[in-house]
Design an enzyme around this catalytic site. Structure first.
Site, PDB file in Angstrom:
ATOM      1  N   ASN A   1      -6.838  -5.562  -0.401  1.00  0.00           N
ATOM      2  CA  ASN A   1      -6.207  -4.323   0.076  1.00  0.00           C
ATOM      3  C   ASN A   1      -6.411  -3.186  -0.933  1.00  0.00           C
ATOM      4  OD1 ASN A   1      -4.344  -3.057   2.030  1.00  0.00           O
ATOM      5  ND2 ASN A   1      -2.856  -3.041   0.353  1.00  0.00           N
TER       6      ASN A   1
ATOM      7  N   HIS B   1      -3.700   6.121   2.982  1.00  0.00           N
ATOM      8  CA  HIS B   1      -2.767   7.202   2.620  1.00  0.00           C
ATOM      9  C   HIS B   1      -3.557   8.508   2.720  1.00  0.00           C
ATOM     10  CE1 HIS B   1       0.341   4.434   1.456  1.00  0.00           C
ATOM     11  NE2 HIS B   1      -0.494   3.785   0.669  1.00  0.00           N
TER      12      HIS B   1
ATOM     13  N   ASP C   1      -0.168   6.545   6.247  1.00  0.00           N
ATOM     14  CA  ASP C   1       0.678   7.739   6.331  1.00  0.00           C
ATOM     15  C   ASP C   1      -0.223   8.952   6.147  1.00  0.00           C
ATOM     16  OD1 ASP C   1       0.354   7.532   3.535  1.00  0.00           O
ATOM     17  OD2 ASP C   1       2.475   7.127   3.143  1.00  0.00           O
TER      18      ASP C   1
HETATM   19  O1  9MR Z   1       6.159   2.501  -1.330  1.00  0.00           O
HETATM   20  C1  9MR Z   1       6.202   1.820  -2.538  1.00  0.00           C
HETATM   21  C2  9MR Z   1       7.212   2.474  -3.466  1.00  0.00           C
HETATM   22  O2  9MR Z   1       8.518   2.277  -2.966  1.00  0.00           O
HETATM   23  C3  9MR Z   1       7.081   1.888  -4.837  1.00  0.00           C
HETATM   24  O3  9MR Z   1       7.925   2.597  -5.729  1.00  0.00           O
HETATM   25  C4  9MR Z   1       5.652   1.954  -5.317  1.00  0.00           C
HETATM   26  C5  9MR Z   1       5.491   1.353  -6.677  1.00  0.00           C
HETATM   27  O4  9MR Z   1       4.203   1.560  -7.169  1.00  0.00           O
HETATM   28  O5  9MR Z   1       4.823   1.251  -4.418  1.00  0.00           O
HETATM   29  C6  9MR Z   1       4.825   1.829  -3.153  1.00  0.00           C
HETATM   30  O6  9MR Z   1       3.931   1.152  -2.293  1.00  0.00           O
HETATM   31  C7  9MR Z   1       2.572   1.127  -2.717  1.00  0.00           C
HETATM   32  C8  9MR Z   1       1.970  -0.141  -2.204  1.00  0.00           C
HETATM   33  O7  9MR Z   1       2.710  -1.230  -2.653  1.00  0.00           O
HETATM   34  C9  9MR Z   1       0.527  -0.262  -2.616  1.00  0.00           C
HETATM   35  N1  9MR Z   1      -0.261   0.878  -2.230  1.00  0.00           N
HETATM   36  C10 9MR Z   1       0.313   2.157  -2.595  1.00  0.00           C
HETATM   37  C11 9MR Z   1       1.751   2.269  -2.125  1.00  0.00           C
HETATM   38  C12 9MR Z   1       2.298   3.643  -2.444  1.00  0.00           C
HETATM   39  O8  9MR Z   1       2.386   3.835  -3.796  1.00  0.00           O
END
Ligand code: 9MR
Length: 472
Positions: free
Chosen positions: A201, A237, A267
């Site tokens: 991923n 994203h 998103d």
């Molecule tokens: O949405 C997630 C956020 O709540 C966390 O703080 C963050 C930590 O790095 O991770 C976010 O989710 C991520 C996902 O696990 C991996 N790809 C990027 C996402 C956005 O940062």
């Protein structure tokens, strides 16, 4: 394209009342079209999921929207290493279980996210020497994937292990274990949960570029050597200006290697038609690739998005459906947007809003009304209120017909909107039906109608000239 007799009846009824209408409420006119994202995706065997956080499970609007609209779920943080194994060999499965349990009870597809990632990694892992790091990684995979064995459709086994230039990211895993840690992780995951699809991923892989090509080469190598990899996740994203010119081709080239592809964290920053257009393109790309098995958006509501300032999700902060929602739903319902504001092109005598010469579009052809976007392929769609809004992008305005409804290159007579209640189109000249992104478009040039003007698309009342209609 055909329309149901039910729709045809509704159009006929509306036609009788069209001249007194002040605004027509537009609604889906495709027989059998599903009214939720999950149900719409399920029609083609796909899922439409959302990332969910335990922090918001006490909020009924959050849970209800999730439960009503989605048929898939990814724990946003609850299956990550820092939550699952905060101290070596001390496992905390509670938060992940909470989401998996709720997803399971609703019959949802559950994605596991993520086993090996350089972020949200507890400090103790980074301090280990190579031998300990390898055994800690394999143990973590074995315990986590083993715990949720049989419950998950897929695991993001390794997350974000590539740099933008297509080389391996210099994470602690890479630096201490070398390239081989990725395939070691996949083998351990296969052993722990043989039925979950094992995915790699990453983000910024939204087209054929250096990063996606680096990953592509790894997947090709893995497939050639029998390393157990089943799918590739494209986080996606995005923003309203994202160029998705090679998005579908990129998904397809991975699929052609013999792996599934999934949109895993979608998103799109922005709002209105620009945002809806990018969502639409992503959904269309997935629908066009048979091995694209599902889409997950990275949250339910803008209120709790990790990019809250970007308002990137399908539901606003009050759980209202955004324009992007309708765009996605329409695509999932048909592989192309359904005729939400559409109706039937019919012969009319007078009072036409938009007049199509008799030879341009056959009577009975179903129409799809689209958003009007900037750029060369502008399109109309219904606004969320059910009305259409004149949108001025690069000075052109357009109304889009269903794919197959009208031949590209056909000349059409276009009219402008005169404004006021019961607005009508009046002739301004002719336009040409052109190929749009996923359909056919009537382009209107000139500045006859002010940006933001509400436009009523009238039903039609028979006669020798055809008119656009809005279905009830
Ligand atoms: O949405 C997630 C956020 O709540 C966390 O703080 C963050 C930590 O790095 O991770 C976010 O989710 C991520 C996902 O696990 C991996 N790809 C990027 C996402 C956005 O940062």
């Amino acid at each position: 394209m055909t329309i149901s007799s039910r729709t045809r009846t509704a159009v006929t009824v509306l036609a009788a009342a069209c001249l007194s209408a002040t605004a027509l409420v537009l609604s889906p006119g495709v027989a059998g079209a599903a009214s939720t994202l999950g149900a719409a995706a399920a029609q083609s065997g796909r899922y439409f999921g959302a990332a969910i956080s335990t922090s918001h499970l006490g909020e009924s609007a959050y849970v209800n929207t999730w439960a009503a609209e989605f048929n898939g779920v990814t724990p946003e943080n609850e299956m990550k290493w820092d939550t699952v194994e905060p101290n070596r060999n001390q496992f905390n499965f509670g938060p992940g279980d909470q989401i998996a349990g709720q997803g399971r009870s609703r019959g949802m597809k559950i994605r596991g996210h993520t086993l090996v990632w350089y972020q949200q990694l507890p400090g103790w892992v980074s301090g280990l020497d190579a031998n300990n790091l390898r055994s800690a990684m394999l143990n973590h995979i074995s315990q986590a994937a083993g715990h949720w064995k049989g419950q998950l459709i897929a695991w993001d086994v390794v997350n974000e292990a590539f740099e933008e230039n297509g080389t391996r990211r210099q994470s602690v895993f890479q630096q201490k274990l070398g390239d081989g840690y990725i395939e070691d992780a996949f083998r351990a995951a296969r052993t722990a949960d043989p039925n979950a699809k094992l995915c790699y991923n990453d983000y910024n892989t939204d087209g054929v570029n250096a990063k996606s090509t680096g990953i592509y080469n790894m997947v090709r190598d893995f497939k050639s050597r029998g390393v157990p990899i089943d799918c590739v996740g494209f986080q996606s994203h995005l923003g309203s200006n994202s160029n998705l010119g090679s998005y579908q081709a990129n998904l397809q080239r991975f699929a052609d290697l013999g792996v599934d592809v999934q949109i895993t964290e979608l998103d799109v920053g922005g709002s209105g038609s620009g945002q809806a257009n990018v969502y639409r393109q992503v959904a269309q790309a997935c629908m066009a690739v048979s091995r694209c098995t599902g889409i997950t958006v990275w949250g339910v509501t803008d209120k709790y998005s990790w990019r809250s300032g970007d308002t990137p999700l399908l539901f606003d902060g009050n759980y209202g459906k955004k324009q992007a929602y309708t765009a996605v739903l329409d695509v999932l319902n048909g592989g192309a947007p359904n005729p939400g504001g559409g109706g039937t092109v019919r012969a009319v005598a007078s009072n036409r809003c938009l007049d199509v010469p008799g030879s341009a579009t056959a009577a009975g052809t179903a129409l799809q009304i689209w958003d009007c976007h900037t750029g060369t392929n502008q399109q109309w769609t219904r606004a969320s209120t059910g009305e259409l809004t004149v949108y001025s992008g690069d000075g052109k305005r357009c109304l889009d017909t269903a794919s197959g409804g009208t031949a590209a290159g056909t000349a059409a007579v276009i009219a402008s909107c005169t404004g006021g209640t019961g607005q009508k189109w009046t002739f301004t000249g002719s336009g040409t039906i052109t190929n749009a992104q996923s359909g056919l478009c009537l382009d209107v040039t000139g500045a006859a109608t002010a940006n933001g003007t509400k436009v009523i698309i009238w039903t039609c009342n028979g006669g020798s000239n055809q008119q656009w209609a809005a279905a009830a």
